[in-house]
Design an enzyme around this catalytic site. Sequence first.
Site, PDB file in Angstrom:
ATOM      1  N   ASP A   1       0.855  -1.185   0.000  1.00 35.15           N
ATOM      2  CA  ASP A   1       0.000   0.000   0.000  1.00 35.15           C
ATOM      3  C   ASP A   1       0.894   1.238   0.000  1.00 35.15           C
ATOM      4  O   ASP A   1       1.917   1.254   0.688  1.00 35.15           O
ATOM      5  CB  ASP A   1      -0.851  -0.020   1.280  1.00 35.15           C
ATOM      6  CG  ASP A   1      -2.103   0.819   1.197  1.00 35.15           C
ATOM      7  OD1 ASP A   1      -2.729   0.839   0.133  1.00 35.15           O
ATOM      8  OD2 ASP A   1      -2.461   1.439   2.218  1.00 35.15           O
TER       9      ASP A   1
ATOM     10  N   TYR B   1       2.397   4.864   1.037  1.00 28.62           N
ATOM     11  CA  TYR B   1       2.383   5.644   2.274  1.00 28.62           C
ATOM     12  C   TYR B   1       1.219   6.634   2.228  1.00 28.62           C
ATOM     13  O   TYR B   1       0.918   7.213   1.176  1.00 28.62           O
ATOM     14  CB  TYR B   1       3.697   6.419   2.425  1.00 28.62           C
ATOM     15  CG  TYR B   1       4.931   5.556   2.549  1.00 28.62           C
ATOM     16  CD1 TYR B   1       5.086   4.652   3.599  1.00 28.62           C
ATOM     17  CD2 TYR B   1       5.957   5.651   1.609  1.00 28.62           C
ATOM     18  CE1 TYR B   1       6.233   3.878   3.709  1.00 28.62           C
ATOM     19  CE2 TYR B   1       7.117   4.888   1.717  1.00 28.62           C
ATOM     20  CZ  TYR B   1       7.239   3.996   2.773  1.00 28.62           C
ATOM     21  OH  TYR B   1       8.377   3.233   2.877  1.00 28.62           O
TER      22      TYR B   1
ATOM     23  N   PHE C   1       8.040   1.343  -1.147  1.00 31.47           N
ATOM     24  CA  PHE C   1       8.959   1.599  -0.031  1.00 31.47           C
ATOM     25  C   PHE C   1       9.654   2.964  -0.110  1.00 31.47           C
ATOM     26  O   PHE C   1      10.223   3.428   0.872  1.00 31.47           O
ATOM     27  CB  PHE C   1      10.014   0.481   0.105  1.00 31.47           C
ATOM     28  CG  PHE C   1       9.441  -0.846   0.496  1.00 31.47           C
ATOM     29  CD1 PHE C   1       9.050  -1.097   1.809  1.00 31.47           C
ATOM     30  CD2 PHE C   1       9.265  -1.847  -0.447  1.00 31.47           C
ATOM     31  CE1 PHE C   1       8.506  -2.324   2.171  1.00 31.47           C
ATOM     32  CE2 PHE C   1       8.720  -3.071  -0.101  1.00 31.47           C
ATOM     33  CZ  PHE C   1       8.340  -3.310   1.213  1.00 31.47           C
TER      34      PHE C   1
ATOM     35  N   HIS D   1       8.886  -9.300   6.390  1.00 29.59           N
ATOM     36  CA  HIS D   1       8.743  -7.887   6.034  1.00 29.59           C
ATOM     37  C   HIS D   1       9.716  -7.043   6.851  1.00 29.59           C
ATOM     38  O   HIS D   1      10.003  -7.361   8.009  1.00 29.59           O
ATOM     39  CB  HIS D   1       7.302  -7.432   6.303  1.00 29.59           C
ATOM     40  CG  HIS D   1       6.940  -6.149   5.651  1.00 29.59           C
ATOM     41  ND1 HIS D   1       7.233  -4.921   6.217  1.00 29.59           N
ATOM     42  CD2 HIS D   1       6.319  -5.884   4.469  1.00 29.59           C
ATOM     43  CE1 HIS D   1       6.796  -3.964   5.419  1.00 29.59           C
ATOM     44  NE2 HIS D   1       6.241  -4.512   4.344  1.00 29.59           N
TER      45      HIS D   1
END
Length: 232
Positions: free
Chosen positions: A75, A77, A88, A197
């Site tokens: 998703d 930010y 990222f 993760h």
Amino acid sequence: MVTGDIQQKIDPAMEAGWKNALAEEFGKEYFVHLKQFLKEEKANGFQIYPPGPQIFAAFNNTPFDSVKVVILGQDPYHGPGQAHGLSFSVQDGVKPPPSLQNIFKELHNDVGLPVPAGGDLTNWARQGVFLLNAILTVRAKSPASHQKKGWEEFTDAVIKILSDKKEGIVFILWGKYAQSKEALIDANKHYILKAPHPSPYSADSGFFDSKPFSKTNEILKKIGKQEIDWRL
């Protein structure tokens, strides 16, 4: 038919190779519904991230014919000024979020590079690292708000097309969500690196010391492709 500003934002101003590879997807019913949803979000006054011209930044920074590595996020930010269309990554001048800080720690421990001050990963993308989020937009301050609106179907198609039409891509799958996409990838043609993760909640359970950067370059070197310069 969706018209106006939001049409321009999500009707792909996209690199030609990607646009050709994905042409069938843009006319499918789910994609029409997705465009309508985004139009309604804007009409209702919601701030959407990333900004419209950056929704397809991963595709435009990493042309279809240049993809060597895929790093899959989930998703975008949802804070102001953060998301700019690369998984990222955050824009210049924005403090790297915790998961990205952990990625940089592993980068340092793995290949010895200094921890970057900024979090813009565009330099990776321009070398063939396709930084794809499974969901390409989000409502401000509302994580996962654009989940199950059509983006996942689109990005699943992206992964499947890469798997089907290419060979020797390194897929880096961090966390259970990214690893759920493994079924879309032909492991006989591609390379899959898996680890927990990089989130602070899971990084200590195996993300650290997983050495994704050196392993990726070892694979690329072995198959005769240019290695990634991981410096930012």
